[in-house]
Write an enzyme that holds these catalytic residues in place. Sequence first.
Site, PDB file in Angstrom:
ATOM      1  N   VAL A  49      29.171  48.854   0.332  1.00 60.15           N
ATOM      2  CA  VAL A  49      29.452  47.889   1.117  1.00 60.15           C
ATOM      3  C   VAL A  49      29.230  47.877   2.529  1.00 60.15           C
ATOM      4  O   VAL A  49      28.998  48.938   3.022  1.00 60.15           O
ATOM      5  CB  VAL A  49      31.305  48.059   1.228  1.00 60.15           C
ATOM      6  CG1 VAL A  49      31.930  47.243   2.181  1.00 60.15           C
ATOM      7  CG2 VAL A  49      31.970  47.849  -0.110  1.00 60.15           C
ATOM      8  N   ALA A  66      28.935  51.196   6.945  1.00 59.44           N
ATOM      9  CA  ALA A  66      28.737  50.754   5.635  1.00 59.44           C
ATOM     10  C   ALA A  66      29.232  52.115   4.834  1.00 59.44           C
ATOM     11  O   ALA A  66      29.566  53.271   5.285  1.00 59.44           O
ATOM     12  CB  ALA A  66      27.145  50.811   5.520  1.00 59.44           C
ATOM     13  N   LYS A  67      29.186  52.066   3.520  1.00 62.57           N
ATOM     14  CA  LYS A  67      29.337  53.151   2.686  1.00 62.57           C
ATOM     15  C   LYS A  67      28.776  52.844   1.311  1.00 62.57           C
ATOM     16  O   LYS A  67      28.956  51.452   0.614  1.00 62.57           O
ATOM     17  CB  LYS A  67      30.939  53.423   2.399  1.00 62.57           C
ATOM     18  CG  LYS A  67      31.261  54.836   1.999  1.00 62.57           C
ATOM     19  CD  LYS A  67      31.129  55.642   3.306  1.00 62.57           C
ATOM     20  CE  LYS A  67      31.427  57.226   2.994  1.00 62.57           C
ATOM     21  NZ  LYS A  67      31.507  58.109   4.327  1.00 62.57           N
ATOM     22  N   GLY A  68      28.564  53.896   0.400  1.00 61.68           N
ATOM     23  CA  GLY A  68      28.197  53.804  -0.834  1.00 61.68           C
ATOM     24  C   GLY A  68      28.959  54.581  -1.761  1.00 61.68           C
ATOM     25  O   GLY A  68      29.425  55.701  -1.452  1.00 61.68           O
TER      26      GLY A  68
END
Length: 392
Positions: free
Chosen positions: A22, A73-75
């Site tokens: 995201v 952001a992030k994963g």
Amino acid sequence: MTAPLMTLTWTDHLTGRQGFLVVDRLVRGVCSGGLRMRGGCTLDEVAGLARGMTMKEALHYNPEGRYIPLGGAKGGIDCDPQDPGAYDLLVRYLRAMKPYVESFWTTGEDLGLTQDLVDRAVEEAGLVSSIQAVYPLLDDEAAARRRLADAFAVEVDGIGLDELAGGCGVAESALAALDRADVPYAGARVAVQGLGTMGGATARFLARAGLTVVAVADIKGTIANPAGLDVEALLAARDAYGTVDRSALRPADHELPGDAWLSAEAEVLVPAAVSYAIDTANQERITARWIVEAANMPVLPAAEELLAARGVTVLPDVVVNSGTNAWWWWTLFGDIGPDADEAFAHTRRSMRALIDQMLARAEADGTTPRAAAHAIVADRMPVIAERFGWYR
């Protein structure tokens, strides 16, 4: 705040497991946020973490600094990190995400992963670095990369500076709250959930500041001692997942159930492990005055409302654990050098200023610290957008 700029769900062709990315926001065309791996990870969870990263970046905006905040952001990967196939899954995820890592997503370790493991998987996936998207923004890429590599090589009493930086920020957040309340460090008790990267470093800094760590919890349960635990001995006896070898315990140390840390007789609770650890049911057991969110999203919103109603202050993750991310960028961009004392001093100054600003805003507005942090972000976001735009 607006909806995320981009959400992506990836399905592994071999196992059917899913991974997520995201991108909440871009600043100067780049975003920052770690990659987590845990069984049960969801897109909604990753989206919440990405929004938190946008906030963390904005909170550290200093127009005079070399480090200019990035977007958030992030994963996330839905897999137990101890699963035998976890590493190969990580490599396949990074291969799938290669265009994004190359272009605009800078990432690193988060829950369930270590930076060493991420770096190894990044290389196997054919990437230059997990943060290569930021390189075009650097004045001197070679010098910046060397500076960060040198910083990662620094150890303090057996623990890497990269592990300690975030814990230093969490500890300073707790100390700033104690100072504002005129609570002396000596005699103040702490319980920590999680003795991994963040929890272990936080426990060390708080113990060295003079607080008494009375309980720590790992995957095997809670270790408690009302007179105080030997934090350094516990740190030396933990494995790569933060699990303590029980043979290192002293006779006066007690083994209790895994959730016993919640009800420990302590002034400060530090949830430093999983998200959603404190809910509406178990919050009733908490007698601490402060909850310092070292983990991401450990206190559910409804639980936080109940805690606030009975006078328990939650210092929110978006401020408290933002020191790790900031330390990477302060070092890479050249605000600080690869030196532990310089890193700790800069982290302490920055985190204390943020905590003081947040708590003063909360008092002035009659709101919670989290609401105050959100208000500060709301003030700063238009300033950042005006200077750098939304996407470029």
